[in-house]
Design a protein around this motif. Structure first.
Motif, PDB file in Angstrom:
ATOM      1  N   PRO A 231      -2.561 -96.507   0.591  1.00  0.00           N
ATOM      2  CA  PRO A 231      -3.244 -95.345  -0.005  1.00  0.00           C
ATOM      3  C   PRO A 231      -2.230 -94.390  -0.639  1.00  0.00           C
ATOM      4  O   PRO A 231      -1.133 -94.176  -0.109  1.00  0.00           O
ATOM      5  N   TYR A 232      -2.612 -93.816  -1.777  1.00  0.00           N
ATOM      6  CA  TYR A 232      -1.707 -92.900  -2.472  1.00  0.00           C
ATOM      7  C   TYR A 232      -1.358 -91.670  -1.637  1.00  0.00           C
ATOM      8  O   TYR A 232      -0.272 -91.102  -1.762  1.00  0.00           O
ATOM      9  N   GLU A 233      -2.273 -91.265  -0.760  1.00  0.00           N
ATOM     10  CA  GLU A 233      -2.009 -90.069   0.050  1.00  0.00           C
ATOM     11  C   GLU A 233      -0.779 -90.268   0.943  1.00  0.00           C
ATOM     12  O   GLU A 233      -0.119 -89.298   1.320  1.00  0.00           O
ATOM     13  N   ARG A 234      -0.452 -91.529   1.255  1.00  0.00           N
ATOM     14  CA  ARG A 234       0.724 -91.802   2.077  1.00  0.00           C
ATOM     15  C   ARG A 234       2.003 -91.863   1.246  1.00  0.00           C
ATOM     16  O   ARG A 234       3.095 -92.028   1.792  1.00  0.00           O
ATOM     17  N   LEU A 235       1.853 -91.724  -0.057  1.00  0.00           N
ATOM     18  CA  LEU A 235       3.015 -91.861  -0.938  1.00  0.00           C
ATOM     19  C   LEU A 235       3.442 -90.535  -1.553  1.00  0.00           C
ATOM     20  O   LEU A 235       4.313 -90.509  -2.417  1.00  0.00           O
ATOM     21  N   ARG A 236       2.818 -89.442  -1.119  1.00  0.00           N
ATOM     22  CA  ARG A 236       3.278 -88.133  -1.560  1.00  0.00           C
ATOM     23  C   ARG A 236       4.692 -87.901  -1.027  1.00  0.00           C
ATOM     24  O   ARG A 236       4.975 -88.149   0.145  1.00  0.00           O
ATOM     25  N   GLY A 237       5.572 -87.449  -1.889  1.00  0.00           N
ATOM     26  CA  GLY A 237       6.969 -87.279  -1.512  1.00  0.00           C
ATOM     27  C   GLY A 237       7.784 -88.551  -1.663  1.00  0.00           C
ATOM     28  O   GLY A 237       9.003 -88.537  -1.482  1.00  0.00           O
ATOM     29  N   ILE A 238       7.121 -89.660  -1.993  1.00  0.00           N
ATOM     30  CA  ILE A 238       7.781 -90.944  -2.216  1.00  0.00           C
ATOM     31  C   ILE A 238       7.659 -91.349  -3.685  1.00  0.00           C
ATOM     32  O   ILE A 238       8.639 -91.747  -4.316  1.00  0.00           O
ATOM     33  N   PHE A 239       6.445 -91.207  -4.226  1.00  0.00           N
ATOM     34  CA  PHE A 239       6.194 -91.478  -5.646  1.00  0.00           C
ATOM     35  C   PHE A 239       6.479 -90.233  -6.484  1.00  0.00           C
ATOM     36  O   PHE A 239       6.349 -89.105  -6.003  1.00  0.00           O
ATOM     37  N   LYS A 240       6.850 -90.455  -7.721  1.00  0.00           N
ATOM     38  CA  LYS A 240       6.940 -89.337  -8.649  1.00  0.00           C
ATOM     39  C   LYS A 240       5.549 -88.726  -8.802  1.00  0.00           C
ATOM     40  O   LYS A 240       4.569 -89.452  -8.975  1.00  0.00           O
ATOM     41  N   PRO A 241       5.432 -87.395  -8.727  1.00  0.00           N
ATOM     42  CA  PRO A 241       4.114 -86.753  -8.715  1.00  0.00           C
ATOM     43  C   PRO A 241       3.229 -87.124  -9.901  1.00  0.00           C
ATOM     44  O   PRO A 241       2.014 -87.272  -9.743  1.00  0.00           O
ATOM     45  N   GLU A 242       3.836 -87.324 -11.075  1.00  0.00           N
ATOM     46  CA  GLU A 242       3.029 -87.624 -12.260  1.00  0.00           C
ATOM     47  C   GLU A 242       2.396 -89.001 -12.202  1.00  0.00           C
ATOM     48  O   GLU A 242       1.498 -89.319 -12.997  1.00  0.00           O
ATOM     49  N   LEU A 243       2.830 -89.844 -11.258  1.00  0.00           N
ATOM     50  CA  LEU A 243       2.257 -91.191 -11.124  1.00  0.00           C
ATOM     51  C   LEU A 243       1.236 -91.277 -10.001  1.00  0.00           C
ATOM     52  O   LEU A 243       0.691 -92.350  -9.739  1.00  0.00           O
ATOM     53  N   LEU A 244       0.961 -90.162  -9.364  1.00  0.00           N
ATOM     54  CA  LEU A 244      -0.122 -90.115  -8.371  1.00  0.00           C
ATOM     55  C   LEU A 244      -1.415 -89.811  -9.103  1.00  0.00           C
ATOM     56  O   LEU A 244      -1.505 -88.818  -9.822  1.00  0.00           O
ATOM     57  N   PRO A 245      -2.451 -90.648  -8.958  1.00  0.00           N
ATOM     58  CA  PRO A 245      -3.712 -90.380  -9.641  1.00  0.00           C
ATOM     59  C   PRO A 245      -4.284 -89.020  -9.257  1.00  0.00           C
ATOM     60  O   PRO A 245      -3.944 -88.459  -8.203  1.00  0.00           O
ATOM     61  N   ASP A 246      -5.135 -88.471 -10.110  1.00  0.00           N
ATOM     62  CA  ASP A 246      -5.755 -87.172  -9.834  1.00  0.00           C
ATOM     63  C   ASP A 246      -6.401 -87.181  -8.461  1.00  0.00           C
ATOM     64  O   ASP A 246      -7.088 -88.120  -8.073  1.00  0.00           O
ATOM     65  N   GLY A 247      -6.172 -86.092  -7.731  1.00  0.00           N
ATOM     66  CA  GLY A 247      -6.781 -85.966  -6.410  1.00  0.00           C
ATOM     67  C   GLY A 247      -5.909 -86.465  -5.282  1.00  0.00           C
ATOM     68  O   GLY A 247      -6.293 -86.406  -4.118  1.00  0.00           O
ATOM     69  N   ASN A 248      -4.710 -86.981  -5.603  1.00  0.00           N
ATOM     70  CA  ASN A 248      -3.826 -87.466  -4.537  1.00  0.00           C
ATOM     71  C   ASN A 248      -2.585 -86.584  -4.474  1.00  0.00           C
ATOM     72  O   ASN A 248      -1.643 -86.679  -5.007  1.00  0.00           O
TER      73      ASN A 248
END
Length: 248
Positions: A231-248
């Motif tokens: 889930p993208y919510e587990r990738l906050r701080g790991i993925f570049k923010p601009e690559l997190l879909p809206d709402g994550n």
């Protein structure tokens, strides 16, 4: 400047801005895609044993860079050794294969659109080399294509600096969740024989990151190409923010 002139300049500026926005790509609108499918037997051969090449690929009239990336990746998947030179095109590969292939041999290469979202085009690739034995060699892959950057994104483009280890830790959690959901975690011998592994097949699908594994990589061949979801919510701080879909 008179009020009339100010109003005129403002109107011109607004008009130009509207015109510029009309010519900017709307990344919420999916790219147009066409499909090219063909199957060709070795010239002069007829029958079920003839060598064949089956191609089923997609094209993007407005994005020729993506077409070139897809073709190169399919050619790489068709190689029988990592250092083999790549043919100039899929057409050249087909001619080369059919010229030299023995009976009962065949190659299947496919690309398809898995998803389009947030300016990304996710392409799934598949290959199958039939070498005349009972079990052929299947392969899978992904392309994460950025329409803004006009290139395929690798992990180095996706992750924040220094976060690769954290990404694979999140993948290990996804693997554990898969074991639990399939009840395979109860099989001690399975867990020991089929440990977690990294995979190069990472897709930025809309609801979660998808990891796909080659057959017999983390599970017996009958289980096919296993997919894990992060889930993208587990990738906050790991993925570049601009690559997190809206709402994550």
């Amino acid at each position: 400047m008179s009020l009339v002139k100010i109003a005129s300049v403002a109107c011109i500026a607004l008009t130009l801005g509207a015109c510029q926005s009309l010519f900017q790509p709307s990344y919420k609108t999916p790219l147009e895609v066409t499909r090219d499918k063909s199957e060709q037997l070795k010239p002069g051969c007829s029958g079920a044993d003839c060598p064949l090449v089956n191609l089923d690929t997609v094209h993007f009239p407005a994005e020729p860079q993506l077409d070139a990336i897809i073709e190169k990746r399919l050619l790489q998947m068709a190689r029988t050794s990592p250092d083999a030179p790549l043919p100039a095109s899929l057409g050249a590969y087909r001619e080369q294969f059919l010229r030299s292939a023995a009976d009962h041999h065949g190659i299947y290469l496919q690309s398809k659109v898995r998803e389009q979202h947030d300016g990304l085009v996710i392409i799934e690739l598949a290959s199958y080399l039939d070498n005349g034995t009972t079990n052929g060699t299947p392969g899978r892959g992904f392309i994460n294509y950025s329409r803004q950057q006009h290139k395929a994104l690798g992990l180095g483009d996706i992750l924040l600096p220094g976060q690769e280890d954290m990404f694979w830790k999140a993948a290990r959690v996804a693997h554990n969740n898969w074991l639990i959901s399939t009840h395979l975690d109860r099989e001690a011998e399975f867990v020991k024989a089929w440990p977690f592994q990294k995979t190069p097949n990472v897709a930025l699908t809309s609801r979660s990151v998808t990891l796909k594994y080659d057959v017999a990589a983390i599970a017996p061949a009958p289980l096919g190409h296993v997919e894990l979801q992060i889930p993208y919510e587990r990738l906050r701080g790991i993925f570049k923010p601009e690559l997190l879909p809206d709402g994550n």
